[in-house]
Design a protein around this motif. Structure first.
Motif, PDB file in Angstrom:
ATOM      1  N   SER A 108       1.057  -1.249   0.079  1.00 14.85           N
ATOM      2  CA  SER A 108      -0.014  -0.071  -0.039  1.00 14.85           C
ATOM      3  C   SER A 108       0.928   1.264  -0.016  1.00 14.85           C
ATOM      4  CB  SER A 108      -0.958   0.066   1.362  1.00 14.85           C
ATOM      5  OG  SER A 108      -1.694   1.020   1.389  1.00 14.85           O
ATOM      6  N   ARG A 109       1.975   1.291   0.712  1.00 11.48           N
ATOM      7  CA  ARG A 109       2.654   2.612   0.648  1.00 11.48           C
ATOM      8  C   ARG A 109       3.400   2.671  -0.583  1.00 11.48           C
ATOM      9  NH1 ARG A 109       5.688   2.153   6.859  1.00 11.48           N
ATOM     10  NH2 ARG A 109       3.807   2.738   8.002  1.00 11.48           N
ATOM     11  N   THR A 130       2.416   1.887  -3.573  1.00 14.80           N
ATOM     12  CA  THR A 130       1.494   2.187  -4.302  1.00 14.80           C
ATOM     13  C   THR A 130       0.681   3.513  -4.226  1.00 14.80           C
ATOM     14  OG1 THR A 130      -0.213   0.561  -3.590  1.00 14.80           O
ATOM     15  CG2 THR A 130       1.305  -0.250  -5.330  1.00 14.80           C
ATOM     16  N   ASN A 131      -0.235   3.265  -3.185  1.00 14.64           N
ATOM     17  CA  ASN A 131      -1.056   4.410  -2.936  1.00 14.64           C
ATOM     18  C   ASN A 131      -0.481   5.805  -2.488  1.00 14.64           C
ATOM     19  OD1 ASN A 131      -3.026   2.777  -3.288  1.00 14.64           O
ATOM     20  ND2 ASN A 131      -3.521   2.204  -1.117  1.00 14.64           N
ATOM     21  N   ASP A 132       0.701   5.464  -1.340  1.00 14.83           N
ATOM     22  CA  ASP A 132       1.550   6.739  -0.971  1.00 14.83           C
ATOM     23  C   ASP A 132       2.228   7.366  -2.296  1.00 14.83           C
ATOM     24  OD1 ASP A 132       0.281   6.437   1.569  1.00 14.83           O
ATOM     25  OD2 ASP A 132       2.181   5.205   2.464  1.00 14.83           O
ATOM     26  N   GLU A 184       1.198   7.299  -5.223  1.00 14.13           N
ATOM     27  CA  GLU A 184       0.378   8.150  -5.860  1.00 14.13           C
ATOM     28  C   GLU A 184      -0.086   9.476  -5.232  1.00 14.13           C
ATOM     29  OE1 GLU A 184      -1.312   7.520  -9.165  1.00 14.13           O
ATOM     30  OE2 GLU A 184       0.863   6.425  -9.140  1.00 14.13           O
ATOM     31  N   SER A 185      -0.142   9.531  -3.907  1.00 14.42           N
ATOM     32  CA  SER A 185      -0.365  10.801  -3.202  1.00 14.42           C
ATOM     33  C   SER A 185       0.513  11.880  -3.475  1.00 14.42           C
ATOM     34  CB  SER A 185      -0.733  10.352  -1.776  1.00 14.42           C
ATOM     35  OG  SER A 185      -1.592   9.727  -1.575  1.00 14.42           O
ATOM     36  N   ARG A 242      -5.667   7.960   5.832  1.00 13.48           N
ATOM     37  CA  ARG A 242      -4.375   7.256   5.231  1.00 13.48           C
ATOM     38  C   ARG A 242      -3.843   5.944   6.002  1.00 13.48           C
ATOM     39  NH1 ARG A 242      -4.175   8.221   0.011  1.00 13.48           N
ATOM     40  NH2 ARG A 242      -1.808   7.280   0.358  1.00 13.48           N
ATOM     41  N   LEU A 291      -6.660   3.248   5.586  1.00 16.44           N
ATOM     42  CA  LEU A 291      -6.634   2.919   4.315  1.00 16.44           C
ATOM     43  C   LEU A 291      -5.243   1.730   4.021  1.00 16.44           C
ATOM     44  CD1 LEU A 291      -7.575   2.783   1.270  1.00 16.44           C
ATOM     45  CD2 LEU A 291      -6.093   4.816   0.723  1.00 16.44           C
ATOM     46  N   ASN A 304      -5.945  -2.153   2.940  1.00 19.22           N
ATOM     47  CA  ASN A 304      -5.269  -2.769   2.120  1.00 19.22           C
ATOM     48  C   ASN A 304      -4.366  -4.075   2.508  1.00 19.22           C
ATOM     49  OD1 ASN A 304      -5.964  -1.198  -0.124  1.00 19.22           O
ATOM     50  ND2 ASN A 304      -4.326   0.214   0.344  1.00 19.22           N
ATOM     51  N   GLN A 342      -2.709  14.670   2.410  1.00 20.63           N
ATOM     52  CA  GLN A 342      -2.465  13.590   2.004  1.00 20.63           C
ATOM     53  C   GLN A 342      -1.054  13.063   1.641  1.00 20.63           C
ATOM     54  OE1 GLN A 342      -5.359  11.542  -0.564  1.00 20.63           O
ATOM     55  NE2 GLN A 342      -6.719  13.434  -0.033  1.00 20.63           N
ATOM     56  N   ALA A 365       1.581  11.192   3.238  1.00 18.38           N
ATOM     57  CA  ALA A 365       2.409   9.938   2.434  1.00 18.38           C
ATOM     58  C   ALA A 365       4.005   9.944   2.616  1.00 18.38           C
ATOM     59  CB  ALA A 365       1.890   9.825   1.081  1.00 18.38           C
TER      60      ALA A 365
END
Length: 586
Positions: free
Chosen positions: A122-123, A125-127, A129-130, A193, A196, A200, A306, A310
Motif C-alpha cells: 500500500s505504501r 502504491t497508494n502513497d 500516488e498521493s 491514510r 486505508l 489494503n 495526504q 504519504a
C-alpha cells in the motif's frame, strides 16, 4: 520529522530538474500576463472609447485582435507550463518510488517479521500516488494561481490604488482560513491514510489466505474486522468532507462577497468621475478571477495533507538502514562451516538457539533434524546471513560471517526452501532470476537435478511459462527447479530447508541422487523431515528447544536409542501403516 521538514524534503527533489522548472515558470508568467491582459483591454475600450462615444476603426480592430491574441497566448503557454511541469513531476515520483523500493528489498528479514505485506504494498502504491498529486496538482496549482494573483494585483495597482487596497484586505483573511483548515484537517487525513493502509493489508492477507479462512469458517470474523476498519475510514472521510464544506467555499465566498460590496459601494459614492466604468468592470473581473484560485488552493490543501502523510511514511521506509554486511569482498574460499557457542533470539528475550557448536569441513554433508520449533530453520537463516547471531562466532570458509560483503555471502551460500517461490514468467527466467546466463549453463544445472529430459520434452523448452506461482509444475518439479536455480551460481555452501517435505518418494530419490553429485563440489546442509534423506550425512545435529542434544552419523545415533532413534521409529511405523493400508485397498 516535522510536517515542514517533510514538505521541504519533498520540494528538494525539484533541484535536479531546476532547468525544466525555470522554463516552466517562464511559460507560466507569460500565460498569467496574457490572461490579465484581456480585462485590461476591455477597461481601455469602456473608459476611453465607449464612455466618450468614440470608435476609431484601427484602434477597435487592435483591441479586438489584442483580446483574441491574449486569450490564445494564455491558453498556449498554460499548456506548455502544464506539460513541462507534469513531466518533471512524474520523473520525480519515479525516482522516489525506485528509491523506496530499492531500500525495501535491502532490508533485513527481521524488518518484515511483524509488518503485513499488504501495508508495504500500500505504501509503495497508494502513497507514491498521493505524492504524485503533490507535484502534479498541488504545486502546479499553487504556482499557477500565485503567479496569476500576483500579476492581477499589479494590474489592479495600475488601474486604482484605492480599489486595490480593498481587494488586498481579502488575502490575509484567506490565509488565516487556510491555516485554520490545515490545522483541523491534518489529523483526519492522517487517520484516513493509516486506515486505508490497514484495509489494503487485511485485503492482501485475506486473499492470500482465502483457503484457510474458508477452511476454518472464519469468513464472518474477517468480514467484521474489515467492516470495523472501513467504518473508521469512513468516519475520517466524513470529518474531512465536513471541514471541506465549511472552509473551502462558504467562507471564501463570504469574504469575496464582502469585497465585492465594498467595490460597488466605493463606485456608488465616488461616481464615474473618480472611477470609470471600465475600471470597475476590470476590478470585478479580477476579483472573480482571484476568488476562484483562492478556492482552488484551499481545495488543494486536502491533497497537500495526504501528500505530507504519504511522504512521512515513504521517508520512514527510505531512511530505514538497509541490511548491514561486511566489507570483505573476498569470495568464500571453501564450504567449511564453524559455529562456536552460537545463541540467538528474535525478540531479545526468548532464546531460539542456545550454545550451538559444530564444525563442518569443506565438502561435508550436515543434517539438521528436530521437532517443530527446535531451531532448525533459524540456524539455516543464520548461515544465510539473514540474521546475526546474538552470541558466539560463525565462520564460513574460515571467514567471520559478519565481515563478508553482501556479494561474497550471496555468491558463496545458497538456499532451497520448502516452498520455493516461482515467477509467472518462463522457465529460463525462473532459473536466471535476472542474471545473464547462456542456455548451456542452464541445461547443465537442469541435468544435475535430473530435470533436463523433462524440459526437453516440453514444446517450448526453456521458454515454457510456469504460470502463477509455478502451478503448471508439480511440487517436486518446483523443488528440482529451485535446486537448479541455485546451482547455476555454483555456491560453496548449499542449504536445503525441508526441501523434500512435500514431494513424493520418487522425486525424493532424484533429490538424493543430486545431493550425492553435489557433495563433490560444495558443502551441503539439509534440514530434513524425512530421515531417509539424510541417512548418508557425515554429521546429524538433533536439535531440541534450540539446543543440540545429539549429533553423529545415522547408525551411531540409532545405536544411542535417544531422540533421533525415537523419531526414526515413528517414521518407520508410519511407513509400515501406510503400506498396510495400500495392501488392504488392493
Amino acid at each position: 520529522m516535522t510536517k515542514r521538514e517533510i514538505l521541504l524534503r519533498l520540494l528538494s527533489y525539484m533541484r535536479r530538474d531546476r532547468r525544466q522548472f525555470v522554463i516552466a515558470t517562464i511559460f507560466l508568467l507569460v500565460a498569467a500576463v496574457a490572461e490579465v491582459t484581456g480585462p485590461y483591454l476591455v477597461q481601455i475600450f469602456l473608459d476611453n472609447y465607449v464612455a466618450k462615444d468614440h470608435y476609431p476603426a484601427m484602434i477597435m480592430w487592435a483591441l479586438a485582435v489584442g483580446y483574441i491574441v491574449s486569450t490564445i497566448v494564455s491558453a498556449g503557454f498554460q499548456y506548455q507550463y502544464e506539460l513541462r511541469f507534469n513531466t518533471m513531476a512524474v520523473a520525480i515520483i519515479q525516482r522516489i518510488r525506485k528509491a523506496v523500493f530499492a531500500n525495501v528489498i535491502k532490508q533485513p528479514l527481521s524488518a518484515f517479521d511483524y509488518v503485513p505485506m499488504g501495508r508495504i504494498v500500500s505504501r509503495l502504491t497508494n502513497d507514491t500516488e498521493s505524492l504524485k498529486e503533490l507535484y502534479v496538482s498541488v504545486l502546479s496549482t499553487f504556482l499557477r494561481n500565485i503567479a496569476l494573483i500576483g500579476v492581477m494585483l499589479v494590474a489592479m495597482l495600475m488601474l486604482s490604488v484605492q480599489l486595490t487596497m480593498v481587494v488586498l484586505v481579502l488575502l490575509p483573511c484567506v490565509v488565516l482560513v487556510m491555516a485554520r483548515y490545515q490545522k483541523r484537517s491534518a489529523p483526519a487525513y492522517r487517520r484516513a491514510r493509516d486506515r486505508l493502509a490497514d484495509i489494503n493489508g487485511v485485503m492482501n492477507e485475506s486473499v492470500l489466505g482465502m483457503n484457510l479462512i474458508q477452511l476454518m469458517q472464519q469468513e464472518r470474523a474477517f468480514s467484521s474486522r474489515f467492516s470495523d476498519m472501513t467504518a473508521d475510514h469512513l468516519d475520517a472521510m466524513v470529518t474531512i468532507q465536513r471541514l471541506n464544506g465549511i472552509y473551502l467555499r462558504p467562507l471564501i465566498d463570504l469574504l469575496a462577497g464582502a469585497a465585492l460590496l465594498s467595490l460597488v459601494a466605493i463606485f456608488g459614492f465616488s461616481g464615474t468621475a473618480v472611477i470609470g466604468v471600465g475600471v470597475l468592470y476590470a476590478f470585478l473581473s479580477y476579483l472573480g478571477r482571484i476568488t476562484e484560485p483562492l478556492i482552488e488552493m484551499m481545495q488543494q490543501l486536502s491533497l497537500l495533507q495526504q501528500a505530507i502523510s504519504a511522504g512521512e511514511r515513504l521517508f520512514e521506509m527510505m531512511d530505514t538502514p538497509p541490511e548491514q554486511y561486511g566489507h570483505d569482498t573476498t569470495p568464500i574460499p571453501d564450504g567449511a562451516i564453524a559455529l562456536q557457542n552460537v545463541s540467538f533470539s528474535y525478540d531479545g528475550e526468548t532464546p531460539v538457539l542456545s550454545d550451538v557448536n559444530v564444525d563442518v569441513p569443506a565438502g561435508g554433508f550436515l543434517a539438521l533434524v528436530g521437532h517443530t520449533g527446535s531451531g532448525k530453520s533459524t540456524l539455516a537463516s543464520l548461515l544465510m546471513g539473514f540474521y546475526r547471531a546474538g552470541e558466539g562466532t560463525l565462520t564460513l570458509g574460515g571467514l567471520p560471517i559478519e565481515s563478508l560483503s553482501h556479494q561474497s555471502l550471496r555468491d558463496g551460500v545458497a538456499m532451497v526452501q520448502q516452498d520455493p517461490h516461482m515467477l509467472t514468467g518462463s522457465l529460463r527466467e525462473n532459473i536466471a532470476l535476472g542474471q545473464t546466463l547462456d542456455d548451456e549453463k542452464i541445461w547443465h544445472a537442469l541435468e544435475q537435478v535430473a530435470l533436463a529430459d523433462y524440459v526437453k520434452g516440453l514444446p517450448a523448452g526453456l521458454d515454457t511459462l510456469l504460470g502463477e506461482g509455478g502451478m503448471t509444475f508439480s511440487a517436486g518439479q518446483r523443488q528440482l527447479l529451485a535446486l537448479a536455480r541455485v546451482l547455476v551460481r555454483q555456491p560453496k555452501i548449499l542449504i536445503l530447508d525441508e526441501a523434500t517435505a512435500n514431494i513424493d518418494s520418487g522425486t525424493e530419490e532424484l533429490v538424493q541422487q543430486a545431493l550425492n553429485r553435489l557433495r563433490q563440489q560444495m558443502t551441503v546442509v539439509v534440514i530434513a523431515h524425512r530421515l531417509s534423506t539424510i541417512a548418508e550425512a557425515d554429521n546429524i545435529l538433533v536439535l531440541h528447544r534450540g539446543r543440540v542434544i545429539e549429533q553423529g552419523r545415522h547408525q551411531s545415533l540409532l545405536r544411542q536409542q535417544g531422540r533421533y532413534w525415537q523419531m526414526y521409529q515413528l517414521q518407520q511405523a508410519s511407513a509400515h501403516l501406510a503400506a498396510l493400508e495400500e495392501e488392504a485397498q488392493v
